[in-house]
Design an enzyme around this catalytic site. Structure first.
Site, short mmCIF file in Angstrom:
data_model
loop_
_atom_site.label_atom_id
_atom_site.label_comp_id
_atom_site.label_asym_id
_atom_site.label_seq_id
_atom_site.Cartn_x
_atom_site.Cartn_y
_atom_site.Cartn_z
N ASP A 29 -51.95 -12.54 -14.68
CA ASP A 29 -50.86 -12.72 -13.71
C ASP A 29 -50.14 -14.04 -13.98
OD1 ASP A 29 -51.63 -10.44 -12.39
OD2 ASP A 29 -52.80 -11.48 -10.86
N ASP B 236 -49.84 -20.91 -6.15
CA ASP B 236 -51.19 -20.57 -6.66
C ASP B 236 -51.89 -21.83 -7.15
OD1 ASP B 236 -51.28 -17.67 -6.47
OD2 ASP B 236 -49.84 -17.58 -8.11
N GLU C 7 -60.00 -17.72 -9.02
CA GLU C 7 -59.05 -16.84 -9.72
C GLU C 7 -58.20 -17.65 -10.70
OE1 GLU C 7 -56.12 -14.78 -7.30
OE2 GLU C 7 -55.23 -13.86 -9.07
N GLU C 8 -57.91 -18.89 -10.35
CA GLU C 8 -56.97 -19.68 -11.16
C GLU C 8 -57.66 -20.55 -12.20
OE1 GLU C 8 -54.18 -18.51 -10.85
OE2 GLU C 8 -54.30 -17.59 -8.88
N ASP D 100 -60.49 -17.16 -4.07
CA ASP D 100 -59.13 -16.78 -4.41
C ASP D 100 -58.25 -17.76 -3.65
OD1 ASP D 100 -56.61 -15.71 -4.66
OD2 ASP D 100 -57.15 -13.70 -3.98
N LEU E 201 -55.14 -18.43 -3.46
CA LEU E 201 -53.90 -17.95 -2.85
C LEU E 201 -53.84 -16.44 -3.06
CD1 LEU E 201 -50.70 -17.39 -2.55
CD2 LEU E 201 -51.62 -19.32 -1.26
N ASP E 202 -54.12 -15.70 -2.02
CA ASP E 202 -54.11 -14.24 -2.10
C ASP E 202 -52.74 -13.70 -1.66
OD1 ASP E 202 -55.35 -11.60 -2.32
OD2 ASP E 202 -55.03 -11.54 -0.15
N GLU F 52 -62.57 -11.51 -4.09
CA GLU F 52 -61.76 -10.72 -3.16
C GLU F 52 -62.63 -9.65 -2.49
OE1 GLU F 52 -57.27 -10.93 -4.88
OE2 GLU F 52 -58.61 -9.68 -6.06
O1 LIG Z 1 -48.97 -5.39 -5.98
P1 LIG Z 1 -50.06 -4.42 -5.67
O2 LIG Z 1 -50.53 -3.65 -6.86
O3 LIG Z 1 -49.73 -3.57 -4.49
O4 LIG Z 1 -51.33 -5.31 -5.27
C1 LIG Z 1 -51.39 -5.99 -4.09
C2 LIG Z 1 -52.75 -6.61 -3.99
O5 LIG Z 1 -52.84 -7.62 -4.99
C3 LIG Z 1 -53.15 -8.86 -4.42
O6 LIG Z 1 -51.98 -9.61 -4.22
C4 LIG Z 1 -54.07 -9.54 -5.40
O7 LIG Z 1 -54.34 -10.85 -5.08
P2 LIG Z 1 -53.64 -12.12 -5.81
O8 LIG Z 1 -52.25 -12.26 -5.28
O9 LIG Z 1 -54.58 -13.19 -5.39
O10 LIG Z 1 -53.70 -11.88 -7.30
C5 LIG Z 1 -53.76 -8.52 -3.04
O11 LIG Z 1 -53.59 -9.51 -2.08
C6 LIG Z 1 -52.99 -7.26 -2.66
O12 LIG Z 1 -53.75 -6.41 -1.82
MG LIG Z 2 -56.01 -12.06 -4.21
MG LIG Z 3 -54.80 -15.16 -5.79
#
Ligand SMILES: O=P(O)(O)OC[C@H]1O[C@](O)(COP(=O)(O)O)[C@@H](O)[C@@H]1O
Ligand SMILES: [Mg+2]
Ligand SMILES: [Mg+2]
Length: 351
Positions: A66, A72, A94-95, A113, A115-116, A279
């Site tokens: 990513d 982040d 994650e980072e 994680d 920043l989710d 996660e």
């Molecule tokens: O864009 P998609 O495929 O719908 O995925 C959304 C999912 O990916 C995430 O953003 C993954 O987390 P990160 O942003 O920490 O990488 C989740 O929070 C979310 O449920």
């Molecule tokens: Mg996440």
């Molecule tokens: Mg994240």
């Protein structure tokens, strides 16, 4: 920690109460307090929006491929700095590509994680922070040792939602509590001592744009939800997808629902998108402690063991009856809800 404190009690007081009841939680409480301090700082930063600079500015790629956004990196630096002052030996973030070693003799390991929900940065939508706390396993030859145990070894888990309110959802292994940040005081305060996921639901959460990539059980399950009272489920469903795991799970913990991020046929998505250590496993512990269920479709998440820190796992979690229903589709069947899909009035034999 079965919380008996009154609504509005500060997090610090609740943690002190938990440590009084179980002194073994002293270090865990110190880690949670450190994470909460970072969350207060990040919450303020997010609250200033674009006035605080371009938080969505693209940077490097992280270990999962990513593109890292500015927030982040800011969040990763804030929380790891806070954890350096806590009894933490290792961090899996994650980072960061590899396990970070902080205080070698400390008793705890933290998967985080920082920043989710990164796709929501810069558009004024909910993002968050997720963490799981485990015992540190001292194995100098294997930095992964602390993280290659089942999710059931987590001592505590939580997440923060930076939404209209900043909320902390927390479990220390006895129930799931929610707190809200009192911005005037910079302190999280108890808002629910025992979150409880209703067993049944009429709400599902999935990224429906991936429908053509889903495997047969997921397709069949979602199609039957969409058929509503015309189909074998015999009830009309609503759909929600916030693209922010913390926000979607906070909703499920609050009013029920089923959240799915299954594996699918896209390249690198055989095990879905979400990462097991920082996660899926923390969310599974929070959901179970609130009376819900968390599986990868069939297997209990907390029984899964990661082999790498960024390993992915499918996630199906939330209201227990609905998660069980999804499992019947994975097992090759369909639920018998009094109107059998094969033989009932509204079943396949009729259509
Ligand atoms: O864009 P998609 O495929 O719908 O995925 C959304 C999912 O990916 C995430 O953003 C993954 O987390 P990160 O942003 O920490 O990488 C989740 O929070 C979310 O449920
Ligand atoms: Mg996440
Ligand atoms: Mg994240």
């Amino acid at each position: 920690m079965a919380i008996s404190a009154a609504i509005g009690t500060p997090l610090e007081t609740c943690l002190a109460q938990a440590v009084d009841a179980n002194p073994a939680l002293k270090d865990t409480a110190a880690v949670i307090a450190a994470v909460a301090r970072s969350a207060v700082e990040i919450s303020e930063r997010i609250g200033r929006g674009a006035l605080g600079g371009d938080l969505a500015a693209a940077g490097e790629h992280n270990s999962d491929g990513d593109v890292q956004k500015a927030l982040d990196v800011i969040a990763h630096e804030s929380v790891t700095a806070a954890l350096r002052g806590a009894p933490v030996a290792e961090v899996a973030s994650e980072e960061a590509e590899e396990v970070m070693r902080l205080n070698p003799d400390a008793p705890l390991a933290v998967a985080i994680d920082p920043l989710d929900g990164s796709s929501n940065i810069g558009v004024n939508m909910a993002v968050g922070l997720i963490f799981g706390i485990r015992p540190s396993i001292k194995n100098p030859a294997n930095p992964l040792a602390s993280f290659t145990t089942p999710g059931s070894t987590q001592i505590a888990a939580g997440f923060v939602t930076y939404g209209p309110a900043t909320a902390l959802i927390l479990t220390l292994g006895e129930g799931t509590q929610s707190y809200v940040l009192d911005r005037a005081e910079g302190t999280f305060k108890l808002t629910s001592p025992a979150m409880s996921v209703p067993a049944s639901t009429k709400e599902f959460a999935i990224n429906a744009s991936n429908a053509r990539h889903w495997d047969a059980p997921v397709k069949a399950y979602i199609e039957d939800c969409q058929r509503g009272t015309e189909g074998p489920r015999d009830k009309d469903y609503n759909m929600r997808w916030l693209a922010s795991l913390v926000a979607d799970i906070q909703r499920v913990l609050t009013r029920g629902g089923v959240f799915l991020y299954p594996g699918d046929a896209r390249k690198n998505y055989a095990r879905g998108r979400l990462r097991l250590l920082y996660e899926v496993a923390p969310v599974a512990m929070l959901v179970e402690q609130a009376g819900g269920t968390a599986t990868d479709g069939q297997t209990r998440i907390l029984d899964l063991v990661a082999t790498g820190i960024h390993e992915r796992a499918p996630l199906v979690c939330g209201s227990t009856e609905e998660v069980a229903c999804v499992a019947t589709y994975y097992a090759g069947g369909k639920p018998d809800a009094g109107r059998s899909p094969l033989f009932g009035q509204r079943g396949l034999m009729r259509s």
